[in-house]
Design a protein around this motif. Structure first.
Motif, mmCIF file in Angstrom:
data_model
loop_
_atom_site.group_PDB
_atom_site.id
_atom_site.type_symbol
_atom_site.label_atom_id
_atom_site.label_comp_id
_atom_site.label_asym_id
_atom_site.label_seq_id
_atom_site.Cartn_x
_atom_site.Cartn_y
_atom_site.Cartn_z
ATOM 1 N N GLY A 30 22.991 14.964 -8.374
ATOM 2 C CA GLY A 30 21.701 15.520 -8.753
ATOM 3 C C GLY A 30 20.533 15.024 -7.933
ATOM 4 N N GLN A 31 20.801 14.198 -6.903
ATOM 5 C CA GLN A 31 19.734 13.697 -6.044
ATOM 6 C C GLN A 31 19.393 14.739 -4.973
ATOM 7 N N ARG A 32 18.125 15.035 -4.816
ATOM 8 C CA ARG A 32 17.706 15.901 -3.712
ATOM 9 C C ARG A 32 17.872 15.077 -2.425
ATOM 10 N N VAL A 124 9.706 11.657 9.711
ATOM 11 C CA VAL A 124 10.690 12.084 8.711
ATOM 12 C C VAL A 124 10.528 11.262 7.439
ATOM 13 N N MET A 125 10.358 9.946 7.569
ATOM 14 C CA MET A 125 10.193 9.101 6.388
ATOM 15 C C MET A 125 8.895 9.426 5.651
ATOM 16 N N ARG A 126 7.831 9.635 6.401
ATOM 17 C CA ARG A 126 6.530 9.903 5.776
ATOM 18 C C ARG A 126 6.490 11.272 5.094
ATOM 19 N N GLU A 127 7.266 12.231 5.610
ATOM 20 C CA GLU A 127 7.216 13.591 5.094
ATOM 21 C C GLU A 127 8.405 13.907 4.183
ATOM 22 N N SER A 128 8.938 12.884 3.541
ATOM 23 C CA SER A 128 10.173 13.063 2.763
ATOM 24 C C SER A 128 9.928 13.134 1.257
ATOM 25 N N ASP A 129 8.724 13.505 0.848
ATOM 26 C CA ASP A 129 8.408 13.534 -0.584
ATOM 27 C C ASP A 129 9.273 14.524 -1.358
ATOM 28 N N ASP A 130 9.796 15.527 -0.683
ATOM 29 C CA ASP A 130 10.624 16.535 -1.356
ATOM 30 C C ASP A 130 12.028 16.026 -1.664
ATOM 31 N N PHE A 131 12.357 14.820 -1.201
ATOM 32 C CA PHE A 131 13.726 14.327 -1.347
ATOM 33 C C PHE A 131 13.764 12.992 -2.100
ATOM 34 N N ALA A 309 33.890 11.029 0.006
ATOM 35 C CA ALA A 309 32.760 10.628 -0.838
ATOM 36 C C ALA A 309 33.240 9.838 -2.047
ATOM 37 N N ASP A 310 34.378 10.249 -2.624
ATOM 38 C CA ASP A 310 34.916 9.558 -3.800
ATOM 39 C C ASP A 310 35.388 8.145 -3.467
ATOM 40 N N GLU A 311 35.673 7.889 -2.183
ATOM 41 C CA GLU A 311 36.174 6.573 -1.774
ATOM 42 C C GLU A 311 35.050 5.593 -1.436
ATOM 43 N N LEU A 312 33.805 6.047 -1.517
ATOM 44 C CA LEU A 312 32.664 5.178 -1.226
ATOM 45 C C LEU A 312 32.124 4.581 -2.514
ATOM 46 N N ASP A 313 32.206 3.274 -2.622
ATOM 47 C CA ASP A 313 31.722 2.573 -3.810
ATOM 48 C C ASP A 313 30.270 2.153 -3.586
ATOM 49 N N ILE A 314 29.401 3.167 -3.420
ATOM 50 C CA ILE A 314 27.983 2.940 -3.203
ATOM 51 C C ILE A 314 27.219 3.679 -4.292
ATOM 52 N N ASP A 315 26.326 2.965 -4.959
ATOM 53 C CA ASP A 315 25.565 3.553 -6.056
ATOM 54 C C ASP A 315 24.665 4.668 -5.527
ATOM 55 N N VAL A 316 24.497 5.731 -6.315
ATOM 56 C CA VAL A 316 23.660 6.850 -5.882
ATOM 57 C C VAL A 316 22.325 6.893 -6.622
ATOM 58 N N ALA A 317 22.121 6.034 -7.608
ATOM 59 C CA ALA A 317 20.856 6.036 -8.335
ATOM 60 C C ALA A 317 19.738 5.519 -7.429
ATOM 61 N N ALA A 318 18.648 6.262 -7.336
ATOM 62 C CA ALA A 318 17.556 5.902 -6.426
ATOM 63 C C ALA A 318 16.514 5.035 -7.116
ATOM 64 N N GLU A 319 16.066 3.993 -6.421
ATOM 65 C CA GLU A 319 14.967 3.165 -6.900
ATOM 66 C C GLU A 319 13.646 3.776 -6.453
ATOM 67 N N ALA A 320 12.572 3.519 -7.180
ATOM 68 C CA ALA A 320 11.248 3.975 -6.771
ATOM 69 C C ALA A 320 10.817 3.208 -5.527
ATOM 70 N N PRO A 321 10.230 3.902 -4.526
ATOM 71 C CA PRO A 321 9.785 3.202 -3.324
ATOM 72 C C PRO A 321 8.784 2.092 -3.644
ATOM 73 N N ALA A 322 8.896 0.989 -2.933
ATOM 74 C CA ALA A 322 7.959 -0.120 -3.112
ATOM 75 C C ALA A 322 6.583 0.210 -2.577
#
Length: 322
Positions: A30-32, A124-131, A309-322
């Motif tokens: 569900g992450q953009r 790209v980083m500065r204009e990434s508000d849509d994601f 993708a199923d073999e990657l044990d990396i969390d997908v929950a996004a933290e709020a930018p600092a």
């Protein structure tokens, strides 16, 4: 997990496969998600069987997933034209042609690629508000390290340029028009204003890389890849950038127990060698192994990408930018 995620490593280890697979995993959660290729040897289009360019495009058949590929040659050309435009506005017409020649020469020297790509990289980083998540499939390790080291290096360099420019204006204008007018000229100087804008951009990049980014290295179970990864971890730490995890790609699958032909014996020997190397990675690296991906017979795309993708044990929950 931070908003910006980088996958790096030695050339040919499978960074595009891993970064694309993780992007798919984030999108399915569900992450953009935007996956960005900064590698001159673009393979993202091959992975998704779809052509991409330097603007985010929806990936066909995958909700929440976008991709883009940055072309180094185009970025260098655009960077050069922007510098020419700025310089033409600020210098005498008599020396514009000479400045153009010097800029052309400068963009053929080492570092031109990194400088141009770095500007686009920040955009790209500065204009990434849509994601919610932006995933960078980076160029081979050497280029990536030079890219990531630029904020700290260029910040100090611009400080010195601003100081020298201010001194030159102060001395020249005081001699020509007096002290009060010199202060006004200094405040309105377009070159100092541009340098200060550049410095703000580099500060943004440095803070983002340290506070809002995660770094993963992809490697293969061979000695060259392992040594390269060890060096990269040390170099990133020199830039105050930690590595959050390792993804081991192209691991040889073991044959079935009842197989005893020449191919099966070769596979068993190779599997045994790789197991020893994997043990070295687990024992000697202080970075967690977050994925072990077996070699596939076919190119990794379509349903196979979802399997990776199923073999990657990396969390997908996004933290709020600092």
């Amino acid at each position: 997990m931070h908003k910006f995620v980088f996958f790096g490593g030695k050339g040919g280890v499978g960074k595009t496969t891993v970064s694309s697979a993780f992007a798919l995993k984030c999108a399915r959660a569900g992450q953009r998600t935007l996956v960005v290729s900064t590698d001159p040897a673009h393979s993202t289009s091959d992975v998704f069987d779809q052509q991409f360019d330097d603007q985010p495009r929806p990936v066909d058949g995958h909700e929440n997933l976008h991709a883009m590929e940055l072309d180094p040659a185009e970025e260098v050309e655009a960077h050069m034209m922007e510098i020419k435009r700025r310089m033409s506005d600020q210098v005498s017409p008599a020396i514009v042609n000479e400045i153009d020649r010097q800029i052309e020469l400068a963009h053929q020297t080492p570092g031109a690629y990194e400088s141009a790509m770095f500007d686009r990289f920040i955009e790209v980083m500065r204009e990434s508000d849509d994601f919610d998540r932006v995933i960078f499939d980076t160029s081979p390790t050497g280029g990536t390290l030079r890219l990531l080291s630029l904020p700290e290096f260029l910040d100090d360099w611009i400080d010195r340029l601003i100081e020298k420019r201010a001194k030159s204006i102060d001395l020249f204008e005081k001699a020509a028009i007096g002290e009060k007018e010199a202060r006004r000229k200094l405040e309105e100087d377009p070159i100092i204003a541009h340098l200060q804008q550049r410095q703000a951009k580099f500060e943004f990049a440095g803070q983002t890389l340290r506070n809002d980014a995660d770094f993963y290295l992809v490697l293969n179970p061979d000695e060259l890849s392992i040594r390269e990864t060890d060096r990269t971890i040390a170099q990133l730490r020199d830039y105050d950038l930690g590595v959050d995890g390792l993804v081991l790609n192209r691991v040889t699958p073991a044959p079935d127990d009842d197989e005893d032909g020449r191919g099966a014996r070769y596979l068993r020997d190779r599997v045994e060698t790789e197991r020893e190397r994997i043990q070295v990675i687990r024992e000697e690296f202080d970075v967690p192994l977050v994925g072990t991906i077996e070699t596939r017979i076919e190119e990794v795309k379509g349903d196979l990408l979802a399997d990776v993708a199923d073999e990657l044990d990396i969390d997908v929950a996004a933290e709020a930018p600092a």
